[in-house]
Design a protein around this motif. Structure first.
Motif, PDB file in Angstrom:
ATOM      1  N   LYS A 149       0.814  -1.219   0.000  1.00  0.00           N
ATOM      2  CA  LYS A 149       0.000   0.000   0.000  1.00  0.00           C
ATOM      3  C   LYS A 149       0.841   1.259   0.000  1.00  0.00           C
ATOM      4  O   LYS A 149       0.310   2.371   0.150  1.00  0.00           O
ATOM      5  CB  LYS A 149      -0.943  -0.006   1.214  1.00  0.00           C
ATOM      6  CG  LYS A 149      -1.979  -1.118   1.174  1.00  0.00           C
ATOM      7  CD  LYS A 149      -2.874  -1.093   2.405  1.00  0.00           C
ATOM      8  CE  LYS A 149      -3.980  -2.131   2.299  1.00  0.00           C
ATOM      9  NZ  LYS A 149      -3.453  -3.505   2.185  1.00  0.00           N
ATOM     10  N   LEU A 150       2.141   1.125  -0.190  1.00  0.00           N
ATOM     11  CA  LEU A 150       3.023   2.290  -0.145  1.00  0.00           C
ATOM     12  C   LEU A 150       2.836   3.198  -1.356  1.00  0.00           C
ATOM     13  O   LEU A 150       2.823   4.425  -1.243  1.00  0.00           O
ATOM     14  CB  LEU A 150       4.487   1.832  -0.068  1.00  0.00           C
ATOM     15  CG  LEU A 150       5.541   2.943  -0.072  1.00  0.00           C
ATOM     16  CD1 LEU A 150       5.380   3.832   1.156  1.00  0.00           C
ATOM     17  CD2 LEU A 150       6.945   2.347  -0.133  1.00  0.00           C
ATOM     18  N   VAL A 151       2.693   2.595  -2.535  1.00  0.00           N
ATOM     19  CA  VAL A 151       2.519   3.366  -3.765  1.00  0.00           C
ATOM     20  C   VAL A 151       1.104   3.157  -4.283  1.00  0.00           C
ATOM     21  O   VAL A 151       0.629   2.022  -4.371  1.00  0.00           O
ATOM     22  CB  VAL A 151       3.538   2.934  -4.844  1.00  0.00           C
ATOM     23  CG1 VAL A 151       3.387   3.795  -6.100  1.00  0.00           C
ATOM     24  CG2 VAL A 151       4.959   3.038  -4.314  1.00  0.00           C
ATOM     25  N   ASN A 177       1.458   7.947  -6.615  1.00  0.00           N
ATOM     26  CA  ASN A 177       1.714   8.735  -5.404  1.00  0.00           C
ATOM     27  C   ASN A 177       2.161   7.834  -4.272  1.00  0.00           C
ATOM     28  O   ASN A 177       1.710   6.689  -4.168  1.00  0.00           O
ATOM     29  CB  ASN A 177       0.453   9.483  -4.947  1.00  0.00           C
ATOM     30  CG  ASN A 177       0.290  10.825  -5.649  1.00  0.00           C
ATOM     31  OD1 ASN A 177       1.191  11.288  -6.333  1.00  0.00           O
ATOM     32  ND2 ASN A 177      -0.879  11.436  -5.481  1.00  0.00           N
ATOM     33  N   ILE A 178       3.042   8.353  -3.424  1.00  0.00           N
ATOM     34  CA  ILE A 178       3.408   7.676  -2.187  1.00  0.00           C
ATOM     35  C   ILE A 178       2.321   7.977  -1.157  1.00  0.00           C
ATOM     36  O   ILE A 178       1.948   9.133  -0.967  1.00  0.00           O
ATOM     37  CB  ILE A 178       4.777   8.148  -1.667  1.00  0.00           C
ATOM     38  CG1 ILE A 178       5.883   7.786  -2.664  1.00  0.00           C
ATOM     39  CG2 ILE A 178       5.077   7.537  -0.293  1.00  0.00           C
ATOM     40  CD1 ILE A 178       6.129   6.313  -2.823  1.00  0.00           C
ATOM     41  N   LYS A 184      10.505   4.665   5.779  1.00  0.00           N
ATOM     42  CA  LYS A 184      11.829   5.041   5.288  1.00  0.00           C
ATOM     43  C   LYS A 184      12.524   3.805   4.716  1.00  0.00           C
ATOM     44  O   LYS A 184      12.935   2.913   5.458  1.00  0.00           O
ATOM     45  CB  LYS A 184      12.672   5.652   6.415  1.00  0.00           C
ATOM     46  CG  LYS A 184      12.022   6.847   7.078  1.00  0.00           C
ATOM     47  CD  LYS A 184      11.736   7.981   6.096  1.00  0.00           C
ATOM     48  CE  LYS A 184      11.094   9.178   6.800  1.00  0.00           C
ATOM     49  NZ  LYS A 184      10.732  10.245   5.827  1.00  0.00           N
ATOM     50  N   LEU A 185      12.633   3.764   3.411  1.00  0.00           N
ATOM     51  CA  LEU A 185      13.260   2.634   2.735  1.00  0.00           C
ATOM     52  C   LEU A 185      14.529   3.095   2.027  1.00  0.00           C
ATOM     53  O   LEU A 185      14.648   4.248   1.623  1.00  0.00           O
ATOM     54  CB  LEU A 185      12.289   2.029   1.713  1.00  0.00           C
ATOM     55  CG  LEU A 185      10.915   1.606   2.250  1.00  0.00           C
ATOM     56  CD1 LEU A 185      10.049   1.096   1.107  1.00  0.00           C
ATOM     57  CD2 LEU A 185      11.058   0.550   3.330  1.00  0.00           C
ATOM     58  N   LYS A 186      15.470   2.168   1.868  1.00  0.00           N
ATOM     59  CA  LYS A 186      16.729   2.484   1.198  1.00  0.00           C
ATOM     60  C   LYS A 186      16.863   1.785  -0.150  1.00  0.00           C
ATOM     61  O   LYS A 186      17.306   2.375  -1.127  1.00  0.00           O
ATOM     62  CB  LYS A 186      17.907   2.116   2.098  1.00  0.00           C
ATOM     63  CG  LYS A 186      17.999   2.952   3.368  1.00  0.00           C
ATOM     64  CD  LYS A 186      19.214   2.561   4.198  1.00  0.00           C
ATOM     65  CE  LYS A 186      19.309   3.420   5.453  1.00  0.00           C
ATOM     66  NZ  LYS A 186      20.499   3.048   6.282  1.00  0.00           N
ATOM     67  N   LYS A 187      16.515   0.501  -0.184  1.00  0.00           N
ATOM     68  CA  LYS A 187      16.655  -0.278  -1.417  1.00  0.00           C
ATOM     69  C   LYS A 187      15.386  -1.087  -1.641  1.00  0.00           C
ATOM     70  O   LYS A 187      15.008  -1.893  -0.797  1.00  0.00           O
ATOM     71  CB  LYS A 187      17.866  -1.211  -1.342  1.00  0.00           C
ATOM     72  CG  LYS A 187      19.204  -0.492  -1.224  1.00  0.00           C
ATOM     73  CD  LYS A 187      20.353  -1.486  -1.183  1.00  0.00           C
ATOM     74  CE  LYS A 187      21.701  -0.776  -1.100  1.00  0.00           C
ATOM     75  NZ  LYS A 187      22.821  -1.762  -1.112  1.00  0.00           N
ATOM     76  N   LYS A 209      12.114   7.434  -5.445  1.00  0.00           N
ATOM     77  CA  LYS A 209      13.363   8.171  -5.235  1.00  0.00           C
ATOM     78  C   LYS A 209      13.088   9.600  -4.779  1.00  0.00           C
ATOM     79  O   LYS A 209      13.871  10.179  -4.018  1.00  0.00           O
ATOM     80  CB  LYS A 209      14.204   8.140  -6.506  1.00  0.00           C
ATOM     81  CG  LYS A 209      14.787   6.761  -6.795  1.00  0.00           C
ATOM     82  CD  LYS A 209      15.835   6.779  -7.899  1.00  0.00           C
ATOM     83  CE  LYS A 209      16.507   5.422  -8.033  1.00  0.00           C
ATOM     84  NZ  LYS A 209      17.619   5.430  -9.009  1.00  0.00           N
ATOM     85  N   ARG A 210      11.988  10.153  -5.224  1.00  0.00           N
ATOM     86  CA  ARG A 210      11.617  11.508  -4.787  1.00  0.00           C
ATOM     87  C   ARG A 210      11.337  11.540  -3.292  1.00  0.00           C
ATOM     88  O   ARG A 210      11.468  12.576  -2.648  1.00  0.00           O
ATOM     89  CB  ARG A 210      10.389  11.967  -5.576  1.00  0.00           C
ATOM     90  CG  ARG A 210      10.099  13.465  -5.491  1.00  0.00           C
ATOM     91  CD  ARG A 210       9.064  13.868  -6.515  1.00  0.00           C
ATOM     92  NE  ARG A 210       7.756  13.318  -6.207  1.00  0.00           N
ATOM     93  CZ  ARG A 210       6.879  13.893  -5.379  1.00  0.00           C
ATOM     94  NH1 ARG A 210       7.193  15.015  -4.762  1.00  0.00           N
ATOM     95  NH2 ARG A 210       5.707  13.355  -5.170  1.00  0.00           N
ATOM     96  N   HIS A 211      10.982  10.386  -2.741  1.00  0.00           N
ATOM     97  CA  HIS A 211      10.697  10.286  -1.318  1.00  0.00           C
ATOM     98  C   HIS A 211      11.830   9.608  -0.540  1.00  0.00           C
ATOM     99  O   HIS A 211      11.621   9.096   0.568  1.00  0.00           O
ATOM    100  CB  HIS A 211       9.390   9.531  -1.092  1.00  0.00           C
ATOM    101  CG  HIS A 211       8.172  10.352  -1.392  1.00  0.00           C
ATOM    102  ND1 HIS A 211       7.734  10.588  -2.679  1.00  0.00           N
ATOM    103  CD2 HIS A 211       7.313  11.027  -0.571  1.00  0.00           C
ATOM    104  CE1 HIS A 211       6.653  11.349  -2.645  1.00  0.00           C
ATOM    105  NE2 HIS A 211       6.382  11.626  -1.385  1.00  0.00           N
TER     106      HIS A 211
END
Length: 227
Positions: A149-151, A177-178, A184-187, A209-211
């Motif tokens: 459900k993140l995106v 949309n996020i 907070k994710l990195k990869k 990447k914008r987030h």
């Protein structure tokens, strides 16, 4: 016995004891092998170049990714999975991904798996998001957390197969949309069914990447020919 599992290749009932695919179809899927494009994972004809023609001409937002099958060998399977409610295929696809791309997934070092979302209207009419079914199974097999459900897909776009590359890119502007800024994710590994030009993956990767996501990889079930 009343509702037997269907083979993801031939769609016949899988005999009891043969697992997720019938024994006659185990050699039929054509897998993408080296040499393959270092960006999109397309099969390359020879070993003289690291990138396919499309990735040489067009810069992508995602970092790189892989596809499991050659599209022509599995297009009927993917069609049934996507439009024919063959949700049970997801278990086979995910197991195949995790077995054949295990080292590639390990090297990615991802902290999350994100399925490419479909618009709410398409989900209602179809009953499910096929990418989410595969991503869920991958998460179970790898232990990598899925964020389904993140995106969110906020625009109902024209089907990509009907458009040129430039039209695909324009079609997907502001389509995603996020939904949560506190994750907070990195990869991240994006999961989708078919890779054509990469426009959809680029659009989702741009939003991630914008987030703050540093690296966005992908795994697709199928991909076409490379050059």
């Amino acid at each position: 016995m009343v509702f037997p599992r269907r083979c993801p290749v031939c769609d016949d009932p899988v005999p009891i004891g043969e697992g997720l695919i019938c024994s006659q179809c185990r050699t039929k899927p054509q897998y993408i092998r080296e040499p393959r494009c270092r960006r999109c994972g397309k099969q390359l004809a020879g070993g003289t170049t690291a990138y396919c023609r499309d990735c040489t001409r067009h810069k992508h937002v995602f970092d790189y990714g892989y596809a499991l099958y050659d599209y022509q060998s599995m297009k009927k399977s993917i069609y049934r999975f996507k439009y024919g409610r063959r949700c049970e295929y997801a278990a086979f696809y995910a197991r195949d991904i995790c077995e054949r791309l295990s080292e590639e997934i390990r090297v990615m070092g991802a902290d999350s798996i994100v399925p490419v979302p479909v618009h709410a209207s398409r989900r209602r009419s179809r009953g499910y998001n096929q990418a989410e079914l595969v991503a869920s199974e991958m998460s179970r097999l790898t232990g990598i957390t899925m964020y389904d459900k993140l995106v969110k897909r906020v625009r109902k776009t024209v089907p990509q197969k009907e458009l040129s590359i430039q039209e695909r890119q324009n079609n997907l502007k502001k389509a995603f949309n996020i939904t949560s800024n506190d994750v907070k994710l990195k990869k991240t590994i994006l999961v989708d069914d078919i890779y054509t030009t990469g426009s959809t993956l680029d659009a989702v990767a741009m939003e991630l990447k914008r987030h703050g996501v540093k690296s966005v990889y992908f795994i697709a079930l199928c991909i076409g020919d490379g050059m």
